[in-house]
Design a protein around this motif. Structure first.
Motif, PDB file in Angstrom:
ATOM      1  N   MET A  92       0.834  -1.205   0.000  1.00 13.10           N
ATOM      2  CA  MET A  92       0.000   0.000   0.000  1.00 13.10           C
ATOM      3  C   MET A  92       0.864   1.249   0.000  1.00 13.10           C
ATOM      4  SD  MET A  92      -3.269  -0.858   2.448  1.00 13.10           S
ATOM      5  CE  MET A  92      -4.127   0.642   2.005  1.00 13.10           C
ATOM      6  N   ARG A  93       1.955   1.223   0.764  1.00  9.66           N
ATOM      7  CA  ARG A  93       2.861   2.381   0.771  1.00  9.66           C
ATOM      8  C   ARG A  93       3.443   2.611  -0.619  1.00  9.66           C
ATOM      9  NH1 ARG A  93       4.882  -0.028   5.465  1.00  9.66           N
ATOM     10  NH2 ARG A  93       6.916  -0.463   4.535  1.00  9.66           N
ATOM     11  N   TYR A  94       3.864   1.515  -1.256  1.00 12.78           N
ATOM     12  CA  TYR A  94       4.461   1.611  -2.590  1.00 12.78           C
ATOM     13  C   TYR A  94       3.452   2.201  -3.583  1.00 12.78           C
ATOM     14  CZ  TYR A  94       6.902   0.232  -6.867  1.00 12.78           C
ATOM     15  OH  TYR A  94       7.524   0.250  -8.089  1.00 12.78           O
ATOM     16  N   ASN A  95       2.217   1.686  -3.566  1.00 17.61           N
ATOM     17  CA  ASN A  95       1.205   2.144  -4.517  1.00 17.61           C
ATOM     18  C   ASN A  95       0.703   3.553  -4.197  1.00 17.61           C
ATOM     19  OD1 ASN A  95       1.149  -0.231  -6.129  1.00 17.61           O
ATOM     20  ND2 ASN A  95      -0.059  -1.272  -4.576  1.00 17.61           N
ATOM     21  N   THR A  96       0.662   3.884  -2.908  1.00 13.36           N
ATOM     22  CA  THR A  96       0.282   5.254  -2.533  1.00 13.36           C
ATOM     23  C   THR A  96       1.326   6.246  -3.037  1.00 13.36           C
ATOM     24  OG1 THR A  96      -0.848   4.462  -0.538  1.00 13.36           O
ATOM     25  CG2 THR A  96      -0.247   6.788  -0.597  1.00 13.36           C
ATOM     26  N   ALA A  97       2.594   5.895  -2.869  1.00 10.91           N
ATOM     27  CA  ALA A  97       3.670   6.751  -3.388  1.00 10.91           C
ATOM     28  C   ALA A  97       3.573   6.860  -4.910  1.00 10.91           C
ATOM     29  CB  ALA A  97       5.029   6.187  -2.979  1.00 10.91           C
ATOM     30  N   SER A  98       3.224   5.743  -5.585  1.00 12.65           N
ATOM     31  CA  SER A  98       3.060   5.765  -7.048  1.00 12.65           C
ATOM     32  C   SER A  98       1.958   6.731  -7.452  1.00 12.65           C
ATOM     33  CB  SER A  98       2.720   4.363  -7.560  1.00 12.65           C
ATOM     34  OG  SER A  98       3.786   3.460  -7.326  1.00 12.65           O
ATOM     35  N   GLY A 140       2.543   9.954  -9.678  1.00 14.56           N
ATOM     36  CA  GLY A 140       1.743  10.086 -10.898  1.00 14.56           C
ATOM     37  C   GLY A 140       1.042  11.423 -10.978  1.00 14.56           C
ATOM     38  N   LEU A 141       0.547  11.915  -9.841  1.00 15.23           N
ATOM     39  CA  LEU A 141      -0.121  13.224  -9.811  1.00 15.23           C
ATOM     40  C   LEU A 141       0.864  14.343 -10.146  1.00 15.23           C
ATOM     41  CD1 LEU A 141      -2.415  12.923  -6.652  1.00 15.23           C
ATOM     42  CD2 LEU A 141      -3.176  13.388  -8.989  1.00 15.23           C
ATOM     43  N   ILE A 142       2.038  14.284  -9.541  1.00 13.69           N
ATOM     44  CA  ILE A 142       3.029  15.338  -9.773  1.00 13.69           C
ATOM     45  C   ILE A 142       3.533  15.313 -11.216  1.00 13.69           C
ATOM     46  CG2 ILE A 142       5.334  16.144  -9.114  1.00 13.69           C
ATOM     47  CD1 ILE A 142       4.696  15.163  -6.256  1.00 13.69           C
ATOM     48  N   ARG A 143       3.674  14.094 -11.778  1.00 16.09           N
ATOM     49  CA  ARG A 143       4.203  13.954 -13.137  1.00 16.09           C
ATOM     50  C   ARG A 143       3.125  14.000 -14.221  1.00 16.09           C
ATOM     51  NH1 ARG A 143       8.672   9.048 -12.769  1.00 16.09           N
ATOM     52  NH2 ARG A 143      10.237  10.162 -11.541  1.00 16.09           N
TER      53      ARG A 143
END
Length: 557
Positions: free
Chosen positions: A317-323, A327-330
């Protein structure tokens, strides 16, 4: 019998208040109106046309229903994916309007739990309460060893009342799902169970004590973050004794700290601490309102208190939340969608193209806003609401995360309006990206994925054998979703109607054939003299017409 009577009385009280606040129609439609007295039924009828704002009525209802429902409302206030904004805003203002527990009862509870009266347990115990909430009451005390502490005592009898209310809530949620499509779609029973589990954990002060120590362990190497020490010799499931922390509310920093650079450091410390909790440790403060965060001026420390509610994120969940954040920033819509899919429970019939387009719209909106002005918390909230519109069930931890981000952004803005969460978080986000794409970390993830795949492949033959054995023994169970059942029943109706039509046509043909044979080889019998064949033909013909009419009218032929 006493428990059953108490539960029935509470049922009537809840239903009566539902009517009072204009939700009487729910009582009737779920079939519970018979539990209301005649007076309450009349009252509910008059309240049906209540035109007050929905959020205000819900807040008033929950406050009058008491501690369980106040806690329920406070937990629901983070579910922006489920409720409209105006309702959320009202739930956020829920107050524990409860009288304090008399000091004699407090002392009795302390004696019962700690084995000695407070006069012997503590060097000094302040009989004037610091705070009186719906579940617990807080008093100041000093230990014999000299430490100043805060002692939280659970209200006597509150646990039994809360458990009764939670059982009633489970019953009502099941009734709602049976009577409303929206309740079934939003999986109200499962949400109620999840919220009930959270409230039960909050009733156990040992759980809160463990949460406090877990957060403290996260920051054991960071002298700038302070978490109160737990005194386990004075802590039980009903009593929580922790270090007293003197500091100013985080929202008062702007007034008390004049140095602008110092305020920026405090805001930066706040962001750093939450990134550590959320994306590095996966265990974070679930109720970070300003009263639970203090700034200690003397030591320049940021302090966290009250860990009754916490959020937990697994490694994936941490990995996907960071993704999702990256994704939002990029402005990478594909990355955002994949992360949400991996985080959530996605129905098989989801319209993937429309969901991608809706997420892309949010992503494009973000890209048009200058990075320093981007509102990350609200953007995450929009994403989760969009997922809910597509019947994608997001985990509570993710909605709690969205609420946390919104709260932190509001606090940062209050400290200094020129500061922004994204601005402050960007260096830490870049550090996370570097860690993610570190060859060693990539290798570790690949090895872990390969390990899980090999484990699945190893188990596959056994599972196939199990399915084949069940099929051979006639024990194979087939699960069918409710949406599929209607379709299956329609097909069964069509087949049965077609069979009925064929049988009716065959029977009518036999009757006609009998008439032809009777006319050719008729004899002077009793049946012939009363025209039995003609009457039988008439009856059969009318039945034939009625069956054909019924089949065609059903629309399932």
């Amino acid at each position: 019998m006493t428990d059953k009577l108490r539960r029935l009385t509470r049922y009537k009280e809840i239903l009566s208040l539902l009517g009072k606040y204009g939700f009487g129609y729910l009582i009737e439609e779920v079939g519970l109106s018979q539990l209301l007295s005649f007076k309450d039924r009349i009252k509910a009828d008059f309240e049906k046309e209540n035109t007050q704002e929905m959020g205000v009525r819900i807040r008033g209802l929950l406050e009058e229903l008491g501690p369980t429902f106040i806690k329920l409302g406070q937990l629901l206030s983070i579910r922006s994916d489920l409720l409209p904004d105006d309702v959320i805003k009202e739930l956020e203002t829920l107050q524990d309007n409860v009288p304090p527990v008399p000091i004699d009862e407090i002392k009795k509870k302390l004696t019962q739990e700690l084995g000695k009266p407070p006069e012997e347990t503590f060097y000094s115990f302040n009989e004037d309460y610091v705070a009186a909430a719906s579940i617990g009451q807080v008093h100041e005390a000093v230990l014999w060893t000299g430490e100043k502490v805060m002692v939280k005592i659970q209200r006597p009898g509150i646990r039994k009342n809360v458990h009764t209310d939670l059982e009633i809530l489970q019953d009502l949620s099941r009734l709602l799902e049976q009577n409303y499509d929206w309740a079934e779609q939003y999986n109200v029973t499962e949400i109620t169970k999840e919220l009930s589990d959270s409230i039960r954990k909050e009733l156990d002060y040992l759980e809160e004590a463990r949460n406090t120590e877990t957060i403290a362990f996260q920051f054991e190497d960071n002298e700038k973050i302070k978490v109160p020490e737990i005194f386990w010799d004075y802590t039980t499931s009903y009593i929580l004794t922790m270090e007293k922390i003197d500091g100013i509310k985080i929202t008062d920093v702007k007034l008390k700290v004049e140095d602008k650079e110092k305020r920026r450091e405090i805001a930066d410390l706040l962001v750093q601490s939450f990134i550590t909790q959320i994306l590095r440790e996966g265990f974070f403060h679930g109720d970070p309102h300003p009263g639970n965060m203090l700034y200690i001026e003397d030591s320049a420390q940021l302090a966290y208190i009250d860990f009754g509610q916490v959020g937990r994120l697994s490694g994936r969940m941490r990995y996907n939340t960071a993704s999702m954040m990256i994704g939002l920033i990029r402005e990478d819509t594909g990355m955002i969608v994949k992360a949400l899919y991996r985080l959530s429970d996605v129905p098989s019939d989801v319209d993937e193209k429309k969901f991608f387009d809706d997420v892309d719209r949010i992503s494009k909106t973000v890209s048009r806003v200058p990075l320093g002005e981007m509102d990350l918390g609200m953007t995450v909230k929009d994403l989760l609401s969009t997922a809910q519109e597509h019947r994608i069930i997001v985990p509570t931890e993710l909605t709690m995360l969205g609420k946390t981000l919104i709260t932190v952004e509001g606090i940062i803005s209050g400290i200094d309006p020129e500061l922004n969460l994204i601005q402050l978080a960007r260096p830490y986000a870049e550090e996370l990206v570097m860690e993610r794409y570190n060859p060693i970390n990539i290798g570790k993830r690949l090895f872990k994925d390969a390990e899980e795949i090999s484990e699945t492949i190893t188990k596959l033959p056994g599972r196939v054998d199990e399915v084949l054995e069940q099929a051979a023994d006639g024990e194979l169970k087939l699960k069918i979703s409710l949406s599929q059942i209607d379709s299956i029943f329609n097909k069964i109706d069509r087949i049965s109607n077609q069979v009925s039509f064929s049988l009716t046509l065959l029977a009518f043909s036999i009757v006609v054939l009998g008439l032809i044979i009777g006319a050719a080889f008729g004899t002077n019998t009793l049946l012939t003299s009363i025209h039995a064949l003609e009457i039988g033909f008439a009856v059969a013909f009318l039945m034939f017409l009625w069956i054909i009419y019924s089949i065609l009218r059903s629309g399932r032929f």
